[in-house]
Design a protein around this motif. Structure first.
Motif, PDB file in Angstrom:
ATOM      1  N   LEU A 144       0.829  -1.211   0.000  1.00  0.00           N
ATOM      2  CA  LEU A 144       0.000   0.000   0.000  1.00  0.00           C
ATOM      3  C   LEU A 144       0.863   1.259   0.000  1.00  0.00           C
ATOM      4  O   LEU A 144       0.509   2.271  -0.610  1.00  0.00           O
ATOM      5  CB  LEU A 144      -0.931   0.005   1.225  1.00  0.00           C
ATOM      6  CG  LEU A 144      -2.034  -1.061   1.217  1.00  0.00           C
ATOM      7  CD1 LEU A 144      -2.861  -0.988   2.492  1.00  0.00           C
ATOM      8  CD2 LEU A 144      -2.940  -0.918  -0.009  1.00  0.00           C
ATOM      9  N   ASP A 145       2.007   1.200   0.673  1.00  0.00           N
ATOM     10  CA  ASP A 145       2.878   2.381   0.764  1.00  0.00           C
ATOM     11  C   ASP A 145       3.771   2.560  -0.449  1.00  0.00           C
ATOM     12  O   ASP A 145       4.270   3.656  -0.695  1.00  0.00           O
ATOM     13  CB  ASP A 145       3.783   2.285   2.015  1.00  0.00           C
ATOM     14  CG  ASP A 145       2.997   2.444   3.306  1.00  0.00           C
ATOM     15  OD1 ASP A 145       1.847   2.930   3.245  1.00  0.00           O
ATOM     16  OD2 ASP A 145       3.526   2.067   4.367  1.00  0.00           O
ATOM     17  N   ASN A 146       4.031   1.496  -1.190  1.00  0.00           N
ATOM     18  CA  ASN A 146       5.039   1.583  -2.246  1.00  0.00           C
ATOM     19  C   ASN A 146       4.532   1.418  -3.672  1.00  0.00           C
ATOM     20  O   ASN A 146       5.248   1.762  -4.611  1.00  0.00           O
ATOM     21  CB  ASN A 146       6.147   0.552  -1.991  1.00  0.00           C
ATOM     22  CG  ASN A 146       6.986   0.948  -0.798  1.00  0.00           C
ATOM     23  OD1 ASN A 146       7.884   1.776  -0.903  1.00  0.00           O
ATOM     24  ND2 ASN A 146       6.663   0.393   0.361  1.00  0.00           N
ATOM     25  N   VAL A 147       3.346   0.874  -3.851  1.00  0.00           N
ATOM     26  CA  VAL A 147       2.844   0.717  -5.226  1.00  0.00           C
ATOM     27  C   VAL A 147       2.001   1.964  -5.547  1.00  0.00           C
ATOM     28  O   VAL A 147       1.074   2.304  -4.793  1.00  0.00           O
ATOM     29  CB  VAL A 147       2.000  -0.564  -5.374  1.00  0.00           C
ATOM     30  CG1 VAL A 147       1.389  -0.661  -6.761  1.00  0.00           C
ATOM     31  CG2 VAL A 147       2.854  -1.784  -5.071  1.00  0.00           C
ATOM     32  N   GLU A 148       2.353   2.605  -6.615  1.00  0.00           N
ATOM     33  CA  GLU A 148       1.704   3.873  -6.949  1.00  0.00           C
ATOM     34  C   GLU A 148       0.177   3.735  -7.045  1.00  0.00           C
ATOM     35  O   GLU A 148      -0.330   2.831  -7.717  1.00  0.00           O
ATOM     36  CB  GLU A 148       2.262   4.383  -8.273  1.00  0.00           C
ATOM     37  CG  GLU A 148       2.227   5.900  -8.351  1.00  0.00           C
ATOM     38  CD  GLU A 148       2.600   6.365  -9.740  1.00  0.00           C
ATOM     39  OE1 GLU A 148       3.545   5.790 -10.304  1.00  0.00           O
ATOM     40  OE2 GLU A 148       1.910   7.286 -10.233  1.00  0.00           O
ATOM     41  N   GLY A 149      -0.515   4.578  -6.353  1.00  0.00           N
ATOM     42  CA  GLY A 149      -1.976   4.609  -6.423  1.00  0.00           C
ATOM     43  C   GLY A 149      -2.673   3.553  -5.578  1.00  0.00           C
ATOM     44  O   GLY A 149      -3.906   3.526  -5.496  1.00  0.00           O
ATOM     45  N   ALA A 150      -1.901   2.671  -4.923  1.00  0.00           N
ATOM     46  CA  ALA A 150      -2.514   1.540  -4.211  1.00  0.00           C
ATOM     47  C   ALA A 150      -3.383   2.013  -3.043  1.00  0.00           C
ATOM     48  O   ALA A 150      -4.524   1.560  -2.891  1.00  0.00           O
ATOM     49  CB  ALA A 150      -1.427   0.591  -3.711  1.00  0.00           C
ATOM     50  N   ARG A 151      -2.845   2.915  -2.240  1.00  0.00           N
ATOM     51  CA  ARG A 151      -3.601   3.314  -1.051  1.00  0.00           C
ATOM     52  C   ARG A 151      -4.935   3.985  -1.436  1.00  0.00           C
ATOM     53  O   ARG A 151      -5.977   3.700  -0.848  1.00  0.00           O
ATOM     54  CB  ARG A 151      -2.746   4.220  -0.157  1.00  0.00           C
ATOM     55  CG  ARG A 151      -3.315   4.385   1.218  1.00  0.00           C
ATOM     56  CD  ARG A 151      -2.327   4.896   2.212  1.00  0.00           C
ATOM     57  NE  ARG A 151      -1.385   3.919   2.713  1.00  0.00           N
ATOM     58  CZ  ARG A 151      -1.684   2.927   3.550  1.00  0.00           C
ATOM     59  NH1 ARG A 151      -2.915   2.779   3.987  1.00  0.00           N
ATOM     60  NH2 ARG A 151      -0.764   2.092   3.965  1.00  0.00           N
ATOM     61  N   ALA A 152      -4.887   4.840  -2.443  1.00  0.00           N
ATOM     62  CA  ALA A 152      -6.113   5.521  -2.866  1.00  0.00           C
ATOM     63  C   ALA A 152      -7.153   4.493  -3.335  1.00  0.00           C
ATOM     64  O   ALA A 152      -8.337   4.564  -2.987  1.00  0.00           O
ATOM     65  CB  ALA A 152      -5.795   6.504  -3.995  1.00  0.00           C
ATOM     66  N   LYS A 153      -6.680   3.505  -4.072  1.00  0.00           N
ATOM     67  CA  LYS A 153      -7.589   2.454  -4.564  1.00  0.00           C
ATOM     68  C   LYS A 153      -8.170   1.659  -3.399  1.00  0.00           C
ATOM     69  O   LYS A 153      -9.351   1.316  -3.386  1.00  0.00           O
ATOM     70  CB  LYS A 153      -6.822   1.481  -5.463  1.00  0.00           C
ATOM     71  CG  LYS A 153      -6.780   1.885  -6.913  1.00  0.00           C
ATOM     72  CD  LYS A 153      -6.156   0.773  -7.707  1.00  0.00           C
ATOM     73  CE  LYS A 153      -6.665   0.793  -9.132  1.00  0.00           C
ATOM     74  NZ  LYS A 153      -6.213  -0.328  -9.903  1.00  0.00           N
ATOM     75  N   ALA A 154      -7.292   1.339  -2.427  1.00  0.00           N
ATOM     76  CA  ALA A 154      -7.744   0.548  -1.271  1.00  0.00           C
ATOM     77  C   ALA A 154      -8.831   1.316  -0.529  1.00  0.00           C
ATOM     78  O   ALA A 154      -9.825   0.718  -0.093  1.00  0.00           O
ATOM     79  CB  ALA A 154      -6.571   0.260  -0.350  1.00  0.00           C
ATOM     80  N   GLU A 155      -8.638   2.604  -0.395  1.00  0.00           N
ATOM     81  CA  GLU A 155      -9.641   3.395   0.328  1.00  0.00           C
ATOM     82  C   GLU A 155     -10.982   3.430  -0.415  1.00  0.00           C
ATOM     83  O   GLU A 155     -12.037   3.577   0.193  1.00  0.00           O
ATOM     84  CB  GLU A 155      -9.109   4.815   0.599  1.00  0.00           C
ATOM     85  CG  GLU A 155      -8.828   5.027   2.088  1.00  0.00           C
ATOM     86  CD  GLU A 155      -7.373   5.277   2.424  1.00  0.00           C
ATOM     87  OE1 GLU A 155      -6.813   6.198   1.821  1.00  0.00           O
ATOM     88  OE2 GLU A 155      -6.810   4.530   3.261  1.00  0.00           O
TER      89      GLU A 155
END
Ligand code: G3P
Length: 495
Positions: A144-155
């Motif tokens: 989540l911290d290192n793959v671009e855009g991952a955190r936003a998608k997870a949210e």
């Protein structure tokens, strides 16, 4: 029409599919190795598509070999390498990063930080685990911290996390089912093993949105039905367990105090502790064995990161053997290790040391040392590590060991098994079926669909093949002291 159970064994280095009949006998096996990806020192990844494509291929091969199809399969059981973390897009089914494998050490520094903050008791009390990069939580956070855009998608609820079992069920049901079982959930460091729920406080600590997580089920129930073209008909998927817990079940270690060791890539020693979790005072972890008939069975576990993998290293790294099976012959060329000790800490030391920075160490090399001594010392290193874990287990359980049931590839090595019995001073028992991991998953699946009536029926299928008893003429005291000294020398090397 004759009915069978198909077991998917999604291991660390290969995918296997095994068809079992009602007597618990193997009718067909297919196996395919897949690529190990090492992007940096200490990092280990798998391609999730390759995990699935190899698994699908061996399933098709195993059933074709004996000329059966989906209609002959009463149920599918899944067992898997545990902790390995996959995050995928719920809409496209596409993984957003490679699978981060249980052996991967990239989050070691972050784990140190958590330990320095004094979080060990807090995490142990909830999850039964020690803070280590081994478990899934820090791997999910890393993605989540290192793959671009991952955190936003997870949210936005667009991502799904799963251990390998969840990934396979998702594939088998074409995205219909996102589930895991309690044994796999207990390896994530996010699951409360007493309440059997995802732990909200830990999710907050690791900053992982709850919506990513799979539904947690029992280890024996119908989770869904296949929708893939491998099977012409819909087959129930009815058993899931992490591979080590499945092996404990397959070895029929169903009473408290019974212990098994699986000599696979690593070595995993589990003791059934019954319906209550036992929290270790000696650096073991508490894990869920399985949940069956609404009852949870707990286990104490000692996880050794490098077991049989040291034989692979002798083959591929040092190149002193051409195939793994040659090791026993090579080691037998000498009567002992010639005072050579080999600590197989290639990816750090697991239980009972938990030293992420320990590294492989060979001590005692002299002019007379040959490849045979190194091979023998490597095998002995596997047995000594097992002894260290069992000593910790005996202290935790407060009872001695009656016998050790063994399985996994290296359990077929008689030299190793006899040495294991000598260092433990106890019987080592190899059953007729050493495919206990796949068998355990098959049993769990078969029980859910009534293929087998109950555990008592299954117990009758477990039979001894060989019993190794300690050689009384061998005095191991000095050797055990030297082993402890050698372990000390391997510690903190990569710090
Ligand atoms: O915890 C890791 C373990 O599940 C891996 O098992 O048999 O693939 O070495 P194996």
């Amino acid at each position: 029409m004759e009915q069978y159970i198909l077991s998917f064994d999604a291991g660390t280095t290969s995918s296997r599919a095994i068809v079992f009949n009602k007597k618990g006998e193997i009718c067909s096996v297919a196996q395919k190795e897949f690529t190990q990806i090492f992007p940096q020192s200490g990092w280990v990844e798998h391609n999730p598509h390759e995990i699935w494509s190899s698994q699908a291929a061996v399933a098709a091969e195993a059933i074709t070999k004996i000329n059966i199809n989906g209609k002959n399969i009463a149920a599918i059981g899944i067992t898997n390498q545990r902790e390995t973390t996959i995050v995928w897009d719920r809409n496209t089914g596409e993984p957003i990063y490679n699978a981060i494998v249980w052996q991967d050490r990239r989050t070691s520094d972050y784990c140190d930080k958590l330990k320095n903050e004094g979080l060990l008791p807090y995490i142990k009390e909830r999850t039964g685990l020690i803070i280590d990069a081994y478990f899934s939580a820090t791997k999910i956070k890393w993605i989540l911290d290192n793959v671009e855009g991952a955190r936003a998608k997870a949210e936005k609820c667009e991502l799904a996390f799963g251990t390998v079992d969840s990934w396979i069920i998702w594939q088998l049901t074409r995205g219909e089912v996102h589930a895991t079982d309690v044994s796999n959930a207990s390896r994530t460091m996010l699951f409360n093993i007493s309440t059997l729920e995802w732990d909200e406080d830990l999710l907050k600590l690791f900053d992982i949105p709850r919506n990513m997580l799979p539904k947690v089920c029992d280890s024996s129930e119908i989770y869904g039905h296949t929708k893939t073209t491998i099977f012409a008909s819909k087959v129930p998927i009815a058993g899931i367990a992490g591979d080590q817990q499945a092996a404990l079940f397959g070895q029929m270690c169903v009473e408290p105090g019974m212990v098994k060791n699986t000599y696979g890539t690593g070595c995993f020693i589990l003791m059934n502790t019954g319906e209550q979790p036992v929290f270790s005072k000696n650096n073991l972890i508490t894990t869920i064995g399985w949940r069956l008939d609404r009852k949870t069975t707990y286990a104490l576990e000692g996880s050794i990161f490098v077991g049989g993998a040291i034989v692979q290293w002798l083959r591929d790294g040092l190149k002193i053997i051409n195939s793994s099976s040659e090791i026993e012959q090579l080691a037998m060329q000498v009567p002992d290790s010639g005072d050579v000790y080999f600590i197989p800490a290639l990816t750090g030391l697991g239980a009972p040391y938990w030293d992420q920075y320990a590294r492989g160490t060979i001590v005692g090399i002299s002019r007379g040392t040959t490849s045979a001594h190194i091979a023998r010392a490597a095998l002995e290193g596997i047995a000594y590590q097992t002894m260290d874990v069992i000593n910790a287990m005996i202290l935790d359980a407060g009872v001695g060991l009656k016998e050790l049931r063994v399985d996994g590839g290296a359990a077929n090595n008689n030299l190793l098994m006899q040495f294991q019995s000598n260092v433990l001073g106890q019987s080592v028992i190899r059953p007729q079926t050493t495919e206990t991991t796949a068998l355990g998953a098959a049993y769990l699946a078969g029980l859910a669909v009534g293929y087998w009536a109950d555990v008592n029926e299954i117990k009758q299928q477990w039979h001894i093949e060989t019993q190794f008893t300690p050689d009384k003429a061998v005095d191991m005291q000095l050797a055990k002291r030297k082993w402890a000294d050698a372990v000390y020398r391997s510690r903190s090397w990569a710090k």
